[in-house]
Write an enzyme that holds these catalytic residues in place. Structure first.
Site, PDB file in Angstrom:
ATOM      1  N   TYR A 173       0.850  -1.186   0.000  1.00 48.28           N
ATOM      2  CA  TYR A 173       0.000   0.000   0.000  1.00 48.28           C
ATOM      3  C   TYR A 173       0.889   1.240   0.000  1.00 48.28           C
ATOM      4  O   TYR A 173       0.869   2.065   0.892  1.00 48.28           O
ATOM      5  CB  TYR A 173      -0.943  -0.031   1.221  1.00 48.28           C
ATOM      6  CG  TYR A 173      -2.261   0.669   0.972  1.00 48.28           C
ATOM      7  CD1 TYR A 173      -3.240   0.094   0.171  1.00 48.28           C
ATOM      8  CD2 TYR A 173      -2.524   1.930   1.517  1.00 48.28           C
ATOM      9  CE1 TYR A 173      -4.446   0.736  -0.064  1.00 48.28           C
ATOM     10  CE2 TYR A 173      -3.731   2.565   1.286  1.00 48.28           C
ATOM     11  CZ  TYR A 173      -4.684   1.962   0.490  1.00 48.28           C
ATOM     12  OH  TYR A 173      -5.893   2.604   0.252  1.00 48.28           O
ATOM     13  N   GLY A 174       1.767   1.308  -1.032  1.00 44.96           N
ATOM     14  CA  GLY A 174       2.686   2.451  -1.162  1.00 44.96           C
ATOM     15  C   GLY A 174       2.041   3.546  -1.997  1.00 44.96           C
ATOM     16  O   GLY A 174       1.215   4.321  -1.517  1.00 44.96           O
ATOM     17  N   ASP A 203      10.138  -2.553  -5.850  1.00 45.92           N
ATOM     18  CA  ASP A 203      10.856  -3.636  -6.533  1.00 45.92           C
ATOM     19  C   ASP A 203      11.792  -4.375  -5.563  1.00 45.92           C
ATOM     20  O   ASP A 203      11.916  -5.597  -5.638  1.00 45.92           O
ATOM     21  CB  ASP A 203      11.595  -3.084  -7.758  1.00 45.92           C
ATOM     22  CG  ASP A 203      10.595  -2.542  -8.792  1.00 45.92           C
ATOM     23  OD1 ASP A 203       9.584  -3.220  -9.054  1.00 45.92           O
ATOM     24  OD2 ASP A 203      10.804  -1.438  -9.317  1.00 45.92           O
ATOM     25  N   HIS A 254       5.123  -3.760 -13.151  1.00 40.82           N
ATOM     26  CA  HIS A 254       6.450  -3.457 -13.688  1.00 40.82           C
ATOM     27  C   HIS A 254       7.066  -4.789 -14.088  1.00 40.82           C
ATOM     28  O   HIS A 254       6.904  -5.785 -13.374  1.00 40.82           O
ATOM     29  CB  HIS A 254       7.275  -2.799 -12.580  1.00 40.82           C
ATOM     30  CG  HIS A 254       8.461  -2.023 -13.067  1.00 40.82           C
ATOM     31  ND1 HIS A 254       8.679  -1.716 -14.386  1.00 40.82           N
ATOM     32  CD2 HIS A 254       9.496  -1.464 -12.390  1.00 40.82           C
ATOM     33  CE1 HIS A 254       9.797  -1.013 -14.496  1.00 40.82           C
ATOM     34  NE2 HIS A 254      10.311  -0.844 -13.298  1.00 40.82           N
ATOM     35  N   ASP A 312      10.706   1.570 -19.689  1.00 40.81           N
ATOM     36  CA  ASP A 312      10.446   2.329 -18.469  1.00 40.81           C
ATOM     37  C   ASP A 312      11.753   2.828 -17.831  1.00 40.81           C
ATOM     38  O   ASP A 312      11.879   3.997 -17.478  1.00 40.81           O
ATOM     39  CB  ASP A 312       9.683   1.411 -17.492  1.00 40.81           C
ATOM     40  CG  ASP A 312       9.075   2.177 -16.350  1.00 40.81           C
ATOM     41  OD1 ASP A 312       8.100   2.915 -16.596  1.00 40.81           O
ATOM     42  OD2 ASP A 312       9.555   2.063 -15.207  1.00 40.81           O
ATOM     43  N   GLU A 341       9.751  29.072 -18.173  1.00 38.04           N
ATOM     44  CA  GLU A 341       8.976  29.257 -19.405  1.00 38.04           C
ATOM     45  C   GLU A 341       8.589  27.902 -20.005  1.00 38.04           C
ATOM     46  O   GLU A 341       7.495  27.735 -20.551  1.00 38.04           O
ATOM     47  CB  GLU A 341       9.801  30.076 -20.410  1.00 38.04           C
ATOM     48  CG  GLU A 341       8.971  30.502 -21.594  1.00 38.04           C
ATOM     49  CD  GLU A 341       9.699  31.473 -22.529  1.00 38.04           C
ATOM     50  OE1 GLU A 341      10.574  32.237 -22.062  1.00 38.04           O
ATOM     51  OE2 GLU A 341       9.385  31.451 -23.740  1.00 38.04           O
TER      52      GLU A 341
HETATM   53  N1  LIG Z   1       5.039   4.798  -8.274  1.00 41.31           N
HETATM   54  C1  LIG Z   1       4.174   4.598  -9.249  1.00 41.31           C
HETATM   55  O1  LIG Z   1       3.216   5.338  -9.380  1.00 41.31           O
HETATM   56  C2  LIG Z   1       4.300   3.441 -10.202  1.00 41.31           C
HETATM   57  C3  LIG Z   1       3.852   3.580 -11.515  1.00 41.31           C
HETATM   58  C4  LIG Z   1       3.800   2.447 -12.335  1.00 41.31           C
HETATM   59  C5  LIG Z   1       4.274   1.227 -11.829  1.00 41.31           C
HETATM   60  N2  LIG Z   1       4.756   1.135 -10.547  1.00 41.31           N
HETATM   61  C6  LIG Z   1       5.193  -0.171 -10.030  1.00 41.31           C
HETATM   62  O2  LIG Z   1       4.307  -0.556  -9.000  1.00 41.31           O
HETATM   63  C7  LIG Z   1       5.010  -1.317  -8.004  1.00 41.31           C
HETATM   64  C8  LIG Z   1       4.830  -0.641  -6.659  1.00 41.31           C
HETATM   65  O3  LIG Z   1       5.476   0.623  -6.722  1.00 41.31           O
HETATM   66  P1  LIG Z   1       5.175   1.801  -5.697  1.00 41.31           P
HETATM   67  O4  LIG Z   1       5.797   3.036  -6.263  1.00 41.31           O
HETATM   68  O5  LIG Z   1       3.763   1.797  -5.295  1.00 41.31           O
HETATM   69  O6  LIG Z   1       6.092   1.322  -4.491  1.00 41.31           O
HETATM   70  P2  LIG Z   1       6.287   2.052  -3.123  1.00 41.31           P
HETATM   71  O7  LIG Z   1       5.464   3.263  -2.987  1.00 41.31           O
HETATM   72  O8  LIG Z   1       7.744   2.156  -2.876  1.00 41.31           O
HETATM   73  O9  LIG Z   1       5.578   0.948  -2.195  1.00 41.31           O
HETATM   74  C9  LIG Z   1       6.250   0.331  -1.323  1.00 41.31           C
HETATM   75  C10 LIG Z   1       5.341  -0.772  -0.749  1.00 41.31           C
HETATM   76  O10 LIG Z   1       6.177  -1.887  -0.590  1.00 41.31           O
HETATM   77  C11 LIG Z   1       6.251  -2.185   0.810  1.00 41.31           C
HETATM   78  N3  LIG Z   1       7.582  -2.699   1.101  1.00 41.31           N
HETATM   79  C12 LIG Z   1       8.785  -2.196   0.704  1.00 41.31           C
HETATM   80  N4  LIG Z   1       9.781  -2.987   1.149  1.00 41.31           N
HETATM   81  C13 LIG Z   1       9.181  -3.994   1.823  1.00 41.31           C
HETATM   82  C14 LIG Z   1       9.675  -5.135   2.494  1.00 41.31           C
HETATM   83  N5  LIG Z   1      10.986  -5.409   2.578  1.00 41.31           N
HETATM   84  N6  LIG Z   1       8.780  -5.964   3.075  1.00 41.31           N
HETATM   85  C15 LIG Z   1       7.442  -5.719   3.018  1.00 41.31           C
HETATM   86  N7  LIG Z   1       6.933  -4.651   2.398  1.00 41.31           N
HETATM   87  C16 LIG Z   1       7.802  -3.810   1.801  1.00 41.31           C
HETATM   88  C17 LIG Z   1       5.945  -0.856   1.497  1.00 41.31           C
HETATM   89  O11 LIG Z   1       5.557  -1.051   2.808  1.00 41.31           O
HETATM   90  P3  LIG Z   1       6.101  -0.022   3.936  1.00 41.31           P
HETATM   91  O12 LIG Z   1       5.418   1.288   3.659  1.00 41.31           O
HETATM   92  O13 LIG Z   1       5.678  -0.680   5.181  1.00 41.31           O
HETATM   93  O14 LIG Z   1       7.582   0.086   3.737  1.00 41.31           O
HETATM   94  C18 LIG Z   1       4.807  -0.363   0.600  1.00 41.31           C
HETATM   95  O15 LIG Z   1       3.622  -1.037   0.858  1.00 41.31           O
HETATM   96  C19 LIG Z   1       6.458  -1.377  -8.471  1.00 41.31           C
HETATM   97  O16 LIG Z   1       6.648  -2.551  -9.213  1.00 41.31           O
HETATM   98  C20 LIG Z   1       6.580  -0.152  -9.380  1.00 41.31           C
HETATM   99  O17 LIG Z   1       7.604  -0.301 -10.321  1.00 41.31           O
HETATM  100  C21 LIG Z   1       4.781   2.225  -9.735  1.00 41.31           C
END
Ligand SMILES: NC(=O)c1ccc[n+]([C@@H]2O[C@H](COP(=O)([O-])OP(=O)(O)OC[C@H]3O[C@@H](n4cnc5c(N)ncnc54)[C@H](OP(=O)(O)O)[C@@H]3O)[C@@H](O)[C@H]2O)c1
Length: 348
Positions: free
Chosen positions: A38-39, A100, A124, A208, A248
């Site tokens: 839930y990031g 990731d 991804h 990407d 600009e």
């Molecule tokens: N950012 C974007 O909008 C976007 C766009 C397109 C695709 N994606 C893809 O979507 C996927 C998720 O990306 P995101 O940007 O949403 O990631 P993010 O915001 O960094 O989300 C991190 C999530 O992973 C959890 N996490 C991280 N390390 C962990 C661990 N060691 N153990 C358990 N939980 C862990 C975090 O929990 P905590 O908060 O508890 O650390 C949180 O729920 C990726 O594959 C990314 O490439 C992202």
């Protein structure tokens, strides 16, 4: 599937007309979609799916800000919000939306619950494409699919709430059940995509990583910095250098490019500006082409993946990133930017 044609190149595009929400709901009616993480993407995709009538639960480690956010967003612990492992066990489709690096760390836990017939979903192609480094190799008897929204999870949710959509790419890596395509497209529609463009995991991740290191983020800062530093070295003031380099562009010109293309933006500038831009753009293209070649090679050899994994698996990876972002923020160019932003006409 609709076709997009560019000369001899043809692309598959799924539209909401041919795959309406009703069909998506039908395809997913017996599924439990477990959104793991839930990031940034997690909230956007989980809330859109829920509002679209799909049966969704969230998996998130407790004791973290992301857990609190899930509760604030209306997910109920023990009913629709669980620890990662419990959600992985309950879900029939596991949307693997951890960072990731998090995906690598939690793989063994999640893998245990990938029983035959389930689907593993990514946003991804990273984990699968660089399997030699991530260790993410799903069992053969599950579907492996991808829907990658072309933007932040925050925009995905905002646009959905506003009644619009964001385009996404989609891919099928493994079709164990014969239902992978329909499951994938139904999820793409369910998370709020407008149009869905077909790709494969490798192409998704290569483009990407190149894009974000290149013209979307890395190259654009490099280009801005080079021009800003040059103007400063020739005696221009910080605000003059910033206005002619960034302000600009973002305030006046890029919105025109977004609306109707580069030629349209040029056509709306003076003939002096047009003459100069038409004379110079190819020189810039040729100058940076070798850097883009180097970048793509670094992506294709897995070097970029290695650098990312090594940096992001460190305990203090967030503080390290924040330190570097602060350096950028404190550079003269972006300090000039902060000053110029305060002086925008709407603040007068
Ligand atoms: N950012 C974007 O909008 C976007 C766009 C397109 C695709 N994606 C893809 O979507 C996927 C998720 O990306 P995101 O940007 O949403 O990631 P993010 O915001 O960094 O989300 C991190 C999530 O992973 C959890 N996490 C991280 N390390 C962990 C661990 N060691 N153990 C358990 N939980 C862990 C975090 O929990 P905590 O908060 O508890 O650390 C949180 O729920 C990726 O594959 C990314 O490439 C992202």
């Amino acid at each position: 599937m609709a076709k997009l044609k560019f000369g001899s190149v043809e692309e598959n595009v799924v539209t909401r007309e041919e795959f309406p929400l009703k069909k998506a709901q039908e395809v997913l009616k017996d599924e439990t979609v477990a959104v793991l993480g839930y990031g940034v993407q997690g909230p956007g995709q989980a809330l859109n799916l829920k509002d679209n009538g799909i049966n969704v639960i969230v998996g998130q480690r407790s004791g973290s800000k992301s857990w609190d956010k899930a509760v604030e967003d209306g997910w109920v612990p023990g009913e629709t919000l669980f620890e990662l492992e419990e959600a992985a066990e309950k879900g029939t489709i596991l949307q693997y939306l951890l960072s990731d690096a998090g995906q690598i760390a939690q793989w063994e836990t999640v893998k245990k619950h990938l029983t035959p017939g389930k689907a593993l979903y990514f946003s991804h192609g990273f984990g699968i494409t660089y399997a030699d480094q991530t260790g993410i190799v799903p069992p053969k008897d599950v579907d492996v699919i991808l829907v990658a929204p072309k933007g932040s999870g925050t925009s995905l949710r905002r646009l959905f709430v506003a009644g619009r959509g964001l385009n996404s790419s989609f891919a099928i890596h493994q079709d164990a059940t014969g239902k992978a395509h329909d499951r994938c497209v139904a999820l793409g529609i369910g998370v709020g995509s407008g149009y869905l463009f077909e790709t494969n995991f490798k192409k998704e991740v290569y483009s990407d990583l190149t894009g974000e290191r290149g013209s979307l983020m890395g190259a654009i800062q490099g280009l801005f910095a080079a021009q800003y530093d040059l103007l400063r070295s020739k005696g221009h003031s910080p605000s003059e250098a910033f206005n002619e380099t960034v302000e600009e562009a973002t305030q006046s010109l890029y919105p025109l490019v977004a609306e109707n293309g580069m030629d349209w933006m040029y056509a709306n500038c003076s003939t002096t500006a047009q003459r100069g831009a038409l004379d110079w753009w190819k020189k810039f293209r040729d100058a940076v082409k070798p850097v883009f070649e180097e970048l793509y090679d670094s992506v294709a050899t897995g070097n970029e993946a290695r650098l990312t994994i090594t940096a992001n698996e460190k305990e203090n990876y967030r503080t390290e990133l924040e330190k570097e972002l602060k350096e950028l923020q404190e550079s003269e160019m972006w300090q000039a930017g902060a000053a110029v932003r305060k002086l925008r006409p709407e603040n007068a």
